[in-house]
Design an enzyme around this catalytic site. Structure first.
Site, mmCIF file in Angstrom:
data_model
loop_
_atom_site.group_PDB
_atom_site.id
_atom_site.type_symbol
_atom_site.label_atom_id
_atom_site.label_comp_id
_atom_site.label_asym_id
_atom_site.label_seq_id
_atom_site.Cartn_x
_atom_site.Cartn_y
_atom_site.Cartn_z
ATOM 1 N N GLN A 18 0.804 -1.216 0.000
ATOM 2 C CA GLN A 18 0.000 0.000 0.000
ATOM 3 C C GLN A 18 0.844 1.277 0.000
ATOM 4 O OE1 GLN A 18 -2.661 -1.900 3.253
ATOM 5 N NE2 GLN A 18 -3.976 -0.384 2.298
ATOM 6 N N HIS A 110 0.963 -9.402 4.201
ATOM 7 C CA HIS A 110 -0.202 -8.509 4.270
ATOM 8 C C HIS A 110 -0.893 -8.540 2.902
ATOM 9 C CE1 HIS A 110 -1.934 -4.787 6.427
ATOM 10 N NE2 HIS A 110 -2.692 -4.985 5.360
ATOM 11 N N ASN A 153 -1.556 -10.859 8.035
ATOM 12 C CA ASN A 153 -2.570 -9.843 8.304
ATOM 13 C C ASN A 153 -3.932 -10.341 7.858
ATOM 14 O OD1 ASN A 153 -3.391 -6.894 8.756
ATOM 15 N ND2 ASN A 153 -4.117 -7.273 6.677
ATOM 16 N N GLU A 154 -4.905 -10.227 8.725
ATOM 17 C CA GLU A 154 -6.305 -10.521 8.415
ATOM 18 C C GLU A 154 -6.491 -11.763 7.550
ATOM 19 O OE1 GLU A 154 -8.273 -7.002 6.949
ATOM 20 O OE2 GLU A 154 -8.212 -6.053 8.913
HETATM 21 C C1 BGC Z 1 -6.320 -3.951 6.038
HETATM 22 C C2 BGC Z 1 -5.633 -2.739 5.467
HETATM 23 C C3 BGC Z 1 -6.664 -1.770 4.923
HETATM 24 C C4 BGC Z 1 -7.504 -1.323 6.090
HETATM 25 C C5 BGC Z 1 -8.490 -0.224 5.790
HETATM 26 C C6 BGC Z 1 -7.617 -3.681 6.709
HETATM 27 O O1 BGC Z 1 -8.561 -4.500 6.114
HETATM 28 O O2 BGC Z 1 -5.433 -4.698 6.807
HETATM 29 O O3 BGC Z 1 -4.710 -3.168 4.517
HETATM 30 O O4 BGC Z 1 -6.109 -0.730 4.215
HETATM 31 O O5 BGC Z 1 -8.184 -2.408 6.643
HETATM 32 O O6 BGC Z 1 -9.501 -0.613 4.955
#
Ligand code: BGC
Length: 410
Positions: A18, A110, A153-154
């Site tokens: 990002q 990520h 991440n997530e």
């Molecule tokens: C993610 C980020 C994203 C953020 C805001 C999360 O889902 O880890 O990469 O930019 O939320 O939407």
């Protein structure tokens, strides 16, 4: 009380794809060029070269921690071929954080993967877990002194994106317009776009395996605390919809939170809350208060997320690894964050073990297919890459210095 424990980490988060720019070897780069409706990341905001400036702004504001990621697609450009130069680049970032007095929180993955990994079938490929473990093993060579490592991440949103990609591949007859309609950023949730598909639990189970494999490697080779970060939609049940809520929570969150039970910590990420009725997740109601990604203004979401996470994980230490708001109005960002932190502080008072708060995001950045939603504490001119801190950065820094919300107005 509105105060926070000593040693609390105060910071902001970013993700490599990002902010870095020209992540040419990643699956997302390919997607950005081919999926109609997606804006390309291009140079992003050139943090690949400007990371020292970014970290300096954060440290000078009074924050003491920076969460950033290392990019698998750069580190392993071909299967089994690791780039010493890229590893050294990320080591320099870690050293820069130490030099500036920042505690680094390092994410190994990520959302993005190398192209070759995607071509092998991505997370559905037979060798996915083995490939990720090999990358994690190599990554440990630069993690000396790092105290906090998130393997992924997530994973729940990643499982949802993998589910979505599989659906798109299964329907190659879709016209360009249909593809455009189908494309939806994992974070942009506006009508009339379709709702996000639920993550397939089989894909989720694969990610849990990958996480456990990487966790054991990081544990064996470093002194870091290891965990992963889970997106929390802070579901709230309408009367009579408790069972439906539990069912949805399992698919969206609990599978992943349960996967973290033997970790050293869990990352909580929450932005908004959503109602669940017997029919399922209710779309965010249309409202002028909605954020730039179409979600409801719900600073209480983080409190709901913390309590739910503590309950499912049995009180595992928590780092808030993301919380923030997509808005072009920085005063609103301060109000949102102030309210969110009051909910965090209440959770701490109630005995929930929260070790830090890392705001999303340090910088306005590439929001997965879109440039418009701005989450940053710092704005960036995308032609000159000049950084301009917003008042919210100084505000969060003052809260961090005081360790207390009441001492700082807004
Ligand atoms: C993610 C980020 C994203 C953020 C805001 C999360 O889902 O880890 O990469 O930019 O939320 O939407």
């Amino acid at each position: 009380m509105n105060s926070f424990p000593p040693g609390f980490l105060w910071g902001a988060s970013t993700a490599p794809h990002q902010i870095e720019g020209n992540n040419l070897n990643s699956d997302w780069w390919v997607q950005e060029q081919t999926v109609p409706g997606m804006e390309p990341s291009g140079d992003a905001i050139d943090s690949y070269h400007r990371y020292r400036e970014d970290m300096t702004l954060l440290a000078d504001a009074g924050l003491n921690s920076y969460r950033f990621g290392i990019e698998w697609a750069r580190i392993e450009p071909l299967p089994g071929r690791f780039s010493r130069a890229e590893l050294a680049h990320y080591r320099r970032m870690i050293e820069t954080a130490f030099e500036l007095g920042l505690t680094p929180v390092v994410t190994l993955h990520h959302f993005t993967t190398p192209r070759w990994f995607a071509e092998e079938g991505g997370w559905l490929g037979e060798r996915a877990v083995e490939r990720f473990a090999a990358y994690a093993a190599e990554a440990t060579s630069i993690l000396g002194g790092v105290e906090w490592v998130a393997t992924m991440n997530e994973p729940n949103m990643l499982a949802m994106m993998t589910t979505m990609r599989r659906m798109m591949t299964a329907a190659p007859q879709a016209t360009e317009e249909q593809a455009q309609e189908q494309w939806q950023s994992p974070t942009v949730d506006q009508d009339p776009r379709p709702q996000l598909p639920p993550p397939d639990p089989e894909i989720g189970a694969r990610l849990v395996d990958a996480h456990h494999a990487a966790r054991e490697i990081v544990r064996a080779r470093t002194d870091a605390k290891v965990g992963w970060t889970v997106a929390n939609r802070a579901f709230v049940a309408r009367p009579g919809a408790e069972a439906k809520k539990r069912e949805l929570e399992y698919v969206w969150e609990d599978l992943y939170l349960q996967g973290s039970i033997r970790d050293d910590f869990v990352g909580v990420q929450s932005y908004s809350s959503q109602w669940v009725s017997e029919a399922g997740i209710e779309p965010h109601p249309q409202s002028p208060d909605n954020t730039l990604v179409g979600t409801a203004y719900r600073p209480d979401a983080i409190g709901i997320a913390l309590r739910h996470t503590a309950e499912v994980t049995g009180g595992l230490p928590i780092l808030i690894t993301e919380n923030g708001i997509a808005t072009s109005d920085d005063a609103r960002r301060i109000t949102y964050t102030d309210e969110a932190l009051r909910h965090v502080s209440e959770a701490v008072d109630d005995g929930i073990d929260v070790r830090g708060y890392l705001h999303w995001s340090l910088l306005d950045n590439y929001e997965w297919g879109h440039w418009e939603p701005t989450f940053g504490l710092i704005s960036v001119d995308r032609d000159t890459f000049a950084r301009t801190p917003k008042p919210s950065l100084a505000w969060l820094g003052s809260v961090a210095r005081a360790g207390d919300l009441t001492a700082v107005g807004h």
